[in-house]
Design a protein around this motif. Structure first.
Motif, short mmCIF file in Angstrom:
data_model
loop_
_atom_site.label_atom_id
_atom_site.label_comp_id
_atom_site.label_asym_id
_atom_site.label_seq_id
_atom_site.Cartn_x
_atom_site.Cartn_y
_atom_site.Cartn_z
N VAL A 1 0.86 -1.18 0.00
CA VAL A 1 0.00 0.00 0.00
C VAL A 1 0.90 1.23 0.00
O VAL A 1 1.78 1.38 0.86
CB VAL A 1 -0.93 0.02 1.23
CG1 VAL A 1 -1.74 1.31 1.27
CG2 VAL A 1 -1.85 -1.20 1.22
N LEU A 2 0.69 2.10 -0.97
CA LEU A 2 1.47 3.33 -1.11
C LEU A 2 0.53 4.51 -0.94
O LEU A 2 -0.37 4.72 -1.74
CB LEU A 2 2.15 3.38 -2.48
CG LEU A 2 3.01 4.62 -2.77
CD1 LEU A 2 4.24 4.64 -1.87
CD2 LEU A 2 3.41 4.67 -4.24
N GLU B 1 -1.32 10.01 -11.34
CA GLU B 1 -0.02 10.09 -12.00
C GLU B 1 1.02 9.26 -11.23
O GLU B 1 1.87 8.61 -11.85
CB GLU B 1 0.43 11.54 -12.13
CG GLU B 1 -0.40 12.32 -13.15
CD GLU B 1 0.25 13.63 -13.55
OE1 GLU B 1 1.45 13.82 -13.26
OE2 GLU B 1 -0.45 14.48 -14.15
N ILE B 2 0.95 9.29 -9.93
CA ILE B 2 1.86 8.47 -9.12
C ILE B 2 1.59 6.98 -9.35
O ILE B 2 2.51 6.18 -9.46
CB ILE B 2 1.74 8.86 -7.64
CG1 ILE B 2 2.37 10.24 -7.43
CG2 ILE B 2 2.37 7.82 -6.72
CD1 ILE B 2 2.08 10.87 -6.08
N ALA B 3 0.32 6.61 -9.42
CA ALA B 3 -0.04 5.22 -9.70
C ALA B 3 0.49 4.78 -11.06
O ALA B 3 0.96 3.64 -11.23
CB ALA B 3 -1.55 5.04 -9.63
N GLU B 4 0.44 5.67 -12.03
CA GLU B 4 0.94 5.34 -13.37
C GLU B 4 2.47 5.21 -13.35
O GLU B 4 3.03 4.37 -14.06
CB GLU B 4 0.54 6.44 -14.35
CG GLU B 4 0.89 6.12 -15.79
CD GLU B 4 0.36 7.16 -16.77
OE1 GLU B 4 0.81 7.15 -17.93
OE2 GLU B 4 -0.50 7.97 -16.37
N ALA B 5 3.12 6.01 -12.51
CA ALA B 5 4.59 5.95 -12.43
C ALA B 5 5.08 4.74 -11.65
O ALA B 5 6.20 4.27 -11.88
CB ALA B 5 5.11 7.23 -11.78
N ARG C 1 -0.37 -0.66 -4.79
CA ARG C 1 -1.75 -0.31 -4.42
C ARG C 1 -1.77 1.13 -3.88
O ARG C 1 -1.63 1.36 -2.69
CB ARG C 1 -2.28 -1.31 -3.40
CG ARG C 1 -2.27 -2.75 -3.96
CD ARG C 1 -2.96 -3.71 -3.02
NE ARG C 1 -2.22 -3.87 -1.77
CZ ARG C 1 -2.76 -4.35 -0.65
NH1 ARG C 1 -4.04 -4.66 -0.61
NH2 ARG C 1 -2.02 -4.48 0.44
N VAL C 2 -1.94 2.06 -4.79
CA VAL C 2 -1.87 3.48 -4.44
C VAL C 2 -3.18 3.94 -3.81
O VAL C 2 -4.27 3.67 -4.33
CB VAL C 2 -1.54 4.34 -5.68
CG1 VAL C 2 -1.59 5.83 -5.34
CG2 VAL C 2 -0.17 3.95 -6.22
N VAL C 3 -3.06 4.65 -2.69
CA VAL C 3 -4.22 5.20 -1.98
C VAL C 3 -3.96 6.68 -1.71
O VAL C 3 -2.88 7.05 -1.25
CB VAL C 3 -4.47 4.46 -0.65
CG1 VAL C 3 -5.59 5.13 0.14
CG2 VAL C 3 -4.80 2.99 -0.90
N LYS C 4 -4.94 7.49 -2.00
CA LYS C 4 -4.88 8.91 -1.64
C LYS C 4 -5.44 9.05 -0.23
O LYS C 4 -6.56 8.59 0.07
CB LYS C 4 -5.74 9.74 -2.61
CG LYS C 4 -5.55 11.26 -2.44
CD LYS C 4 -4.26 11.69 -3.09
CE LYS C 4 -4.03 13.17 -2.99
NZ LYS C 4 -2.85 13.58 -3.77
#
Length: 262
Positions: free
Chosen positions: A137-138, A163-167, A173-176
């Protein structure tokens, strides 16, 4: 009854480089190590949280994670700044929590990695960490705003989180989260006696629940808004929230965004 006196210990673990090792100094109660795998609170699993960055937001998020009894590691481009932050916070490592500094190898052992850095740096780090983030989890906390707090710097229909998820590497697993909370209010955990809302967006439902557990354990209120695309709205209204702080009659970075319901 075991002693709960505060103490510190050190450990050395190998990094991915065969020529480097990571030296960590932990501070907490003497029973922390033996209890690190226990579950605490209402079905909240203790987690290993690595915070990248050592600024004010890192301080706020680390404070909340320590309240929740989690293990916190701080890593930063400036190691001395990370050490100073940990020295400041180690007295707050009560109950089952502990706090340490380490090099970037701390990313490898984390359950959750928090990028407590500005948007451009967060995007660069997501790329640089590569497959080391796969399955993890990021958390992106950034707000992609211009210097005048007048506009977002991402394209319409986009967000920093996307954009961070794409990079990031596939499977990250990107979470805002935490982008609508200011550092000073995170340290306090509340504004005028009311716990902060932490808005959470992500495409992985289990990752959102994991971040919600972190938020709840820290005494805050998680608000799950669904898919990562809703980071666009979170970043948009935080732009307005930030702009209000410095205007005449503003809130001096001491306000919060809260949903109030019956």
């Amino acid at each position: 009854m075991p002693s709960t006196a505060t103490t510190c210990w050190s450990s050395t673990s190998s990094s991915r480089s065969p020529t480097r090792s990571s030296r960590s100094t932990w501070c907490g109660s003497t029973s922390d190590r033996h209890q690190a795998q226990r579950r605490t609170g209402k079905d909240t699993t203790l987690m290993r949280i690595t915070i990248v960055g050592a600024g004010n937001m890192a301080r706020g998020i680390a404070t909340r994670a320590l309240v929740g009894g989690h293990t916190v590691t701080v890593t930063a481009r400036d190691p001395d700044k990370a050490v100073r932050l940990v020295d400041e916070l180690r007295g707050q490592a009560t109950g089952e929590g502990g706090i340490a500094t380490a090099d970037e190898s701390a990313v490898d052992t984390a359950d959750i990695v928090v990028l407590a850095v500005p948007f451009d740096a967060a995007k660069q780090l997501a790329t640089a960490y590569g497959v080391r983030l796969t399955g993890k989890v990021l958390i992106d906390i950034s707000n992609p705003v211009d210097a005048s707090l007048d506009a977002l710097v991402v394209a319409p229909g986009a967000s920093a989180a996307e954009e961070i998820a794409e990079a990031a590497a596939p499977g990250t697993r990107v979470v805002k989260a935490f982008n609508t909370t200011f550092a000073t209010t995170l340290v306090a955990g509340q504004v005028s006696g009311t716990p902060l809302d932490v808005f959470i967006a992500g495409d992985d439902e289990a990752a959102r629940r994991q971040v919600a557990d972190l938020v709840t354990s820290g005494g805050l209120n998680p608000v799950d808004v669904g898919a990562l695309k809703h980071a666009r709205e979170l970043e948009g209204f935080q732009l307005l929230h930030m702009a209000l702080q410095t205007r005449e009659g503003g809130h001096s970075w001491a306000s919060t965004v809260k949903i109030v319901a019956p």
